[in-house]
Design a protein around this motif. Structure first.
Motif, PDB file in Angstrom:
ATOM      1  N   SER A  77      -8.136   3.218  -9.392  1.00 28.07           N
ATOM      2  CA  SER A  77      -7.455   2.989  -8.119  1.00 28.07           C
ATOM      3  C   SER A  77      -7.004   1.536  -8.007  1.00 28.07           C
ATOM      4  CB  SER A  77      -8.389   3.316  -6.948  1.00 28.07           C
ATOM      5  OG  SER A  77      -8.843   4.642  -7.011  1.00 28.07           O
ATOM      6  N   ARG A  97       6.737   7.072 -14.778  1.00 29.48           N
ATOM      7  CA  ARG A  97       7.021   8.413 -14.266  1.00 29.48           C
ATOM      8  C   ARG A  97       5.783   9.264 -14.532  1.00 29.48           C
ATOM      9  NH1 ARG A  97      10.123   5.954 -12.115  1.00 29.48           N
ATOM     10  NH2 ARG A  97      12.398   6.147 -11.941  1.00 29.48           N
ATOM     11  N   ASN A  98       5.202   9.769 -13.464  1.00 35.14           N
ATOM     12  CA  ASN A  98       3.986  10.563 -13.582  1.00 35.14           C
ATOM     13  C   ASN A  98       2.889   9.814 -14.342  1.00 35.14           C
ATOM     14  OD1 ASN A  98       5.171  12.796 -12.227  1.00 35.14           O
ATOM     15  ND2 ASN A  98       6.176  13.408 -14.132  1.00 35.14           N
ATOM     16  N   ARG A 102       0.817  -1.219   0.000  1.00 33.99           N
ATOM     17  CA  ARG A 102       0.000   0.000   0.000  1.00 33.99           C
ATOM     18  C   ARG A 102       0.849   1.267   0.000  1.00 33.99           C
ATOM     19  NH1 ARG A 102      -5.719  -0.625   1.927  1.00 33.99           N
ATOM     20  NH2 ARG A 102      -6.089  -2.864   2.166  1.00 33.99           N
ATOM     21  N   ARG A 103       2.119   1.134   0.336  1.00 30.80           N
ATOM     22  CA  ARG A 103       3.017   2.285   0.316  1.00 30.80           C
ATOM     23  C   ARG A 103       3.512   2.610  -1.093  1.00 30.80           C
ATOM     24  NH1 ARG A 103       4.997   3.336   5.544  1.00 30.80           N
ATOM     25  NH2 ARG A 103       4.542   1.697   7.060  1.00 30.80           N
ATOM     26  N   THR A 104       3.161   1.781  -2.059  1.00 28.16           N
ATOM     27  CA  THR A 104       3.659   1.962  -3.425  1.00 28.16           C
ATOM     28  C   THR A 104       3.197   3.294  -4.011  1.00 28.16           C
ATOM     29  OG1 THR A 104       3.573  -0.435  -3.762  1.00 28.16           O
ATOM     30  CG2 THR A 104       3.754   0.954  -5.732  1.00 28.16           C
ATOM     31  N   ASP A 105       4.130   4.025  -4.583  1.00 29.15           N
ATOM     32  CA  ASP A 105       3.823   5.251  -5.318  1.00 29.15           C
ATOM     33  C   ASP A 105       3.536   4.830  -6.757  1.00 29.15           C
ATOM     34  OD1 ASP A 105       3.640   7.748  -6.451  1.00 29.15           O
ATOM     35  OD2 ASP A 105       5.777   8.221  -6.263  1.00 29.15           O
ATOM     36  N   TRP A 106       2.297   4.445  -7.030  1.00 29.17           N
ATOM     37  CA  TRP A 106       1.959   3.821  -8.306  1.00 29.17           C
ATOM     38  C   TRP A 106       2.283   4.682  -9.525  1.00 29.17           C
ATOM     39  CZ3 TRP A 106       1.639  -1.143  -8.147  1.00 29.17           C
ATOM     40  CH2 TRP A 106       1.146  -1.790  -7.008  1.00 29.17           C
ATOM     41  N   PRO A 107       2.023   5.988  -9.534  1.00 27.36           N
ATOM     42  CA  PRO A 107       2.370   6.766 -10.743  1.00 27.36           C
ATOM     43  C   PRO A 107       3.854   6.735 -11.070  1.00 27.36           C
ATOM     44  CG  PRO A 107       0.833   7.986  -9.355  1.00 27.36           C
ATOM     45  CD  PRO A 107       1.285   6.808  -8.549  1.00 27.36           C
ATOM     46  N   ASN A 108       4.697   6.423 -10.074  1.00 29.78           N
ATOM     47  CA  ASN A 108       6.139   6.372 -10.283  1.00 29.78           C
ATOM     48  C   ASN A 108       6.719   5.006  -9.917  1.00 29.78           C
ATOM     49  OD1 ASN A 108       6.620   9.337 -10.911  1.00 29.78           O
ATOM     50  ND2 ASN A 108       5.605   9.486  -8.922  1.00 29.78           N
ATOM     51  N   ALA A 109       5.898   3.974 -10.039  1.00 27.48           N
ATOM     52  CA  ALA A 109       6.315   2.631  -9.636  1.00 27.48           C
ATOM     53  C   ALA A 109       7.256   1.991 -10.659  1.00 27.48           C
ATOM     54  CB  ALA A 109       5.086   1.743  -9.445  1.00 27.48           C
TER      55      ALA A 109
END
Length: 231
Positions: A121, A103-104, A78-85
């Motif tokens: 989501s 990236r973005n 859940r900590r994943t920064d998906w737009p920058n994964a």
């Protein structure tokens, strides 16, 4: 009136506890931004009695009793920064490297692969079998990606993502691909999706504009998916 307040408190606490329990085997729904939320209740009709001013009750000398414990920390997935994964083994996005770096919200390729398009989501649930069997259970994620440029051939896919054994990498399992037509922008889109047990269930807008509910289950240990009957 006090009875109504107590009922509201109980309902609120139930919602908070359900959202902060990171290891429930309960999937969620994901849909494009602006879609109505199934968890949002319509406002209750106003109570005429509540509009009448009443004398202020004296403060109670007894302190309020705490009925909930501290919120549990977020699981690693859940900590994943998906737009920058950075996701390994995501072959659906093409390219010579199976590792996709977003990236973005895009991998930046000429034929881009976009993660969580349209405000979608991720869904979190424990639905990918752990190997070895004695490995500690962890949450997994189900995300939506889209390949292609507007005005050209495109396709969407649901991607199961699992943490590596060390927890430092995000690994994609075989994806569930929506259909596409021969004309530009003629694609099937996933308007909502969730995890039911170990299966994936989604609402799909078909090429003819109609929607239907589909469900997939894992066909083998490698995570290949097959359509199954809903219900």
């Amino acid at each position: 009136m006090r009875g109504r307040l107590l009922i509201g408190v109980v309902l609120t606490l139930t919602f908070v506890v359900g959202c902060t329990s990171p290891f429930d085997r309960v999937g969620g729904d994901a849909a494009p931004a602006g879609s109505p939320s199934a968890s949002t209740s319509p406002p209750a009709p106003s109570d005429p009695a509540s509009a009448t001013p009443s004398p202020t009750a004296p403060a109670s000398p007894t302190p309020a009793t705490r009925t909930t414990g501290p919120a549990k920390p977020l699981s690693e997935i859940r900590r994943t920064d998906w737009p920058n994964a950075v996701i390994d083994n995501l072959k659906f996005c093409g390219g010579s490297d199976d590792t996709v770096r977003f990236r973005n919200g895009s991998n930046g390729a000429a034929v881009p692969c976009k993660i969580l398009p349209g405000g979608a989501s991720p869904v979190y649930a424990e639905f990918i079998v752990e190997e070895p069997a004695i490995a500690p259970s962890t949450e997994d994620a189900l995300i939506l990606v889209e390949l292609g440029n507007p005005g050209s051939r495109r396709a969407q896919a649901l991607v199961p993502v699992q943490l590596s054994d060390t927890g430092g990498k995000r690994n994609a399992w075989p994806v569930i691909v929506g259909g596409s037509g021969d004309r530009p922008d003629e694609i099937e889109t996933f308007t909502s999706y969730r995890v039911v047990g170990e299966n994936v269930r989604a609402t799909v807008r078909k090429l003819d504009g109609r929607t239907e509910t589909r469900e997939w289950r894992k066909a083998d240990g490698g995570g290949t998916w097959e359509r199954t009957t809903v219900g």
